[in-house]
Design an enzyme around this catalytic site. Structure first.
Site, PDB file in Angstrom:
ATOM      1  N   LYS A 127       0.854  -1.272  -0.036  1.00 35.60           N
ATOM      2  CA  LYS A 127       0.036   0.118  -0.104  1.00 35.60           C
ATOM      3  C   LYS A 127       1.064   1.183   0.092  1.00 35.60           C
ATOM      4  CE  LYS A 127      -4.476   1.101   0.430  1.00 35.60           C
ATOM      5  NZ  LYS A 127      -5.725   0.115  -0.054  1.00 35.60           N
ATOM      6  N   ASP A 167      -6.978   4.358  -4.372  1.00 35.24           N
ATOM      7  CA  ASP A 167      -7.739   4.177  -3.095  1.00 35.24           C
ATOM      8  C   ASP A 167      -8.456   5.783  -2.887  1.00 35.24           C
ATOM      9  OD1 ASP A 167      -7.764   2.099  -0.684  1.00 35.24           O
ATOM     10  OD2 ASP A 167      -7.522   4.026   0.345  1.00 35.24           O
TER      11      ASP A 167
END
Ligand code: GLU
Length: 446
Positions: A127, A167
């Site tokens: 991430k 995201d």
């Protein structure tokens, strides 16, 4: 926790990662599920498997300088945490939001490991993101930021190494600017280095819809175990971003009435059922606020502050951000007769709220499983890129349906196998963990 190995690993996580409370929370939730697993598999402790699992393989933190429209130099901080590559290249989104810090990215990266394992598509967990806030910035400012961000990030990614995507705060526009810069630096059209690309230039049909659609598909399958369905349910979806919008669309398609959604400033309630075209126009075209919905619709009311979970519903789909549903909210939901709660966002439910919902017989779908449709369809995008192919919308959506059904069933079967029937949190953690752990065992001490 009552297992001494797990206790000592968690203690180490606390002391080695001070102040990273969301990371602690995410690790705690997984470790809590693993007691019966490490008891059944003493070989994990012998190779310090949990100690390795909670330590990212690599973490990059870098400066992102850019020049705003007034000619002023701005500095942001950015991260890429490459958490685990036992199952495939690191895979996970980029978040651009002022709340981003190392602990947030680590919690997201840690969750991503298990989520990605559950898809069964051979992707590791990672991430990244930045404390940059795209809201209120011009397109040119966003472009300059994305180019500067990618100038550094490009050294660390690659289609077989690490494949970022979107995201919160990172959608098609940002992916486009980042891909353009990557292509220029690499001097190669390496389509599979980013997912969530535009459909005309390597993106997959149905990727935009996938997280929201997958969330509703997963929830529908949970409801089926109780001989219920979305048809006739009264649904509340928090958020109004990409996940929320397509969850609303799919739930409506299956016969539900979706009565409320929100943004960070407040929520709207429309007893007639939300008008999705209007929401899309406000959020996708104008990048506006959800309050504009109530100004345009006489049947709607806008509530500033307060909790969207006060709105009575039978299905709740938290799809905004982490820790947005607390114990008090869980009590209100149960009092109002909620049947199912499924997480469209990552870790939106606080731990004591999750426990309360489960104890009160509510079907609970954890994000790792319920929102895995987004990253799963990213993996389908990588497959199409590798073959220089483009699938139809229907074919891709069909694959998504199969993947969500299989994630659901794997969680349910794993929960049964360990005598935790109906516990999808346990099932998701243990099924995801076991696949990663066995790959780590096979690959040696690395
Ligand atoms: N950010 C999404 C997630 O939380 C998608 C990641 C991806 O497509 O790589 O799973």
């Amino acid at each position: 926790m009552s297992n001494s190995y797990i206790d000592s690993v968690y203690e180490q996580v606390l002391t080695r990662n001070p102040g990273e409370k969301e990371f602690h929370q995410a690790v705690h939730e997984v470790l809590e599920s693993l007691e019966p697993v490490v008891e059944r598999h003493p070989e994990y402790e012998e190779v310090a498997l949990l100690e390795r699992l909670v330590e990212p393989e690599r973490q990059v933190i870098f400066r992102v300088p850019w020049v705003d429209d007034h000619g002023r130099v701005q500095i942001n901080r950015a991260y890429r945490v490459q958490f685990n590559s036992a199952l495939g290249p690191y895979k996970g989104g980029l978040r651009f939001h002022p709340s981003v810090n190392r602990g947030i990215i680590k919690f997201l990266g840690f969750e991503q490991i298990f989520k990605n394992a559950l898809t069964g598509l051979g992707i590791g967990g990672g991430k990244g993101g930045s404390d940059f806030d795209p809201h209120g910035k011009s397109d040119n400012e966003v472009m300059r930021f994305c180019q500067s961000f990618m100038t550094e990030l490009s050294r660390h990614i690659g289609e077989s190494t690490d494949v970022p995507a979107g995201d919160i705060g990172v959608g098609g526009r940002e992916i486009g600017y980042m891909f353009g810069q990557y292509k220029r630096l690499a001097n190669a059209y390496e389509a599979g280095v980013l997912t969530g690309k535009g459909v005309g230039w390597g993106g997959s049909l149905a990727r935009t819809e996938a997280t929201g659609y997958g969330l509703v598909m997963f929830t529908e399958r949970m409801l089926t175990t109780r001989q219920q369905s979305f048809d006739g349910q009264r649904v509340v979806v928090s958020g109004s971003g990409n996940v929320a919008i397509y969850a609303i669309q799919k739930a409506q398609e299956l016969g539900a009435t979706v009565v409320a959604c929100s943004d960070s400033a407040g929520y709207v309630v429309d007893e007639d059922g939300l008008d999705l075209d209007l929401i899309r126009e406000i959020k996708e075209l104008r990048r506006g606020r959800i309050s504009e919905y109530a100004s345009a619709k006489p049947s709607a009311r806008y509530v500033v502050g307060g909790s969207i979970w006060d709105v009575p519903c039978t299905v709740a789909l938290p799809s905004a951000t982490q820790n947005e549903l607390n114990l008090l909210d869980a009590k209100t939901l149960v009092k109002n007769g909620v049947v199912a709660v499924a997480e469209g966002a990552n870790m939106p439910t606080e731990p004591d709220a999750t426990d309360f919902l489960k104890e009160n017989g509510v079907l609970f779908g954890p994000g790792k499983a319920a929102n895995a449709g987004g990253v799963a369809t990213s993996a389908l995008e990588m497959q199409q890129n590798a073959r220089r192919d483009q699938w139809t919308f229907d074919h891709t959506a069909e694959r998504l349906q199969q993947i969500m059904d299989s994630i659901h069933d794997r969680c349910a079967e794993t929960a049964d196998d360990y005598d935790h029937p109906g516990d999808y949190v346990f099932g998701a953690n243990v099924a995801g963990f076991t696949q990663v752990a066995d790959a780590m065992l096979a690959q040696g001490i690395i």
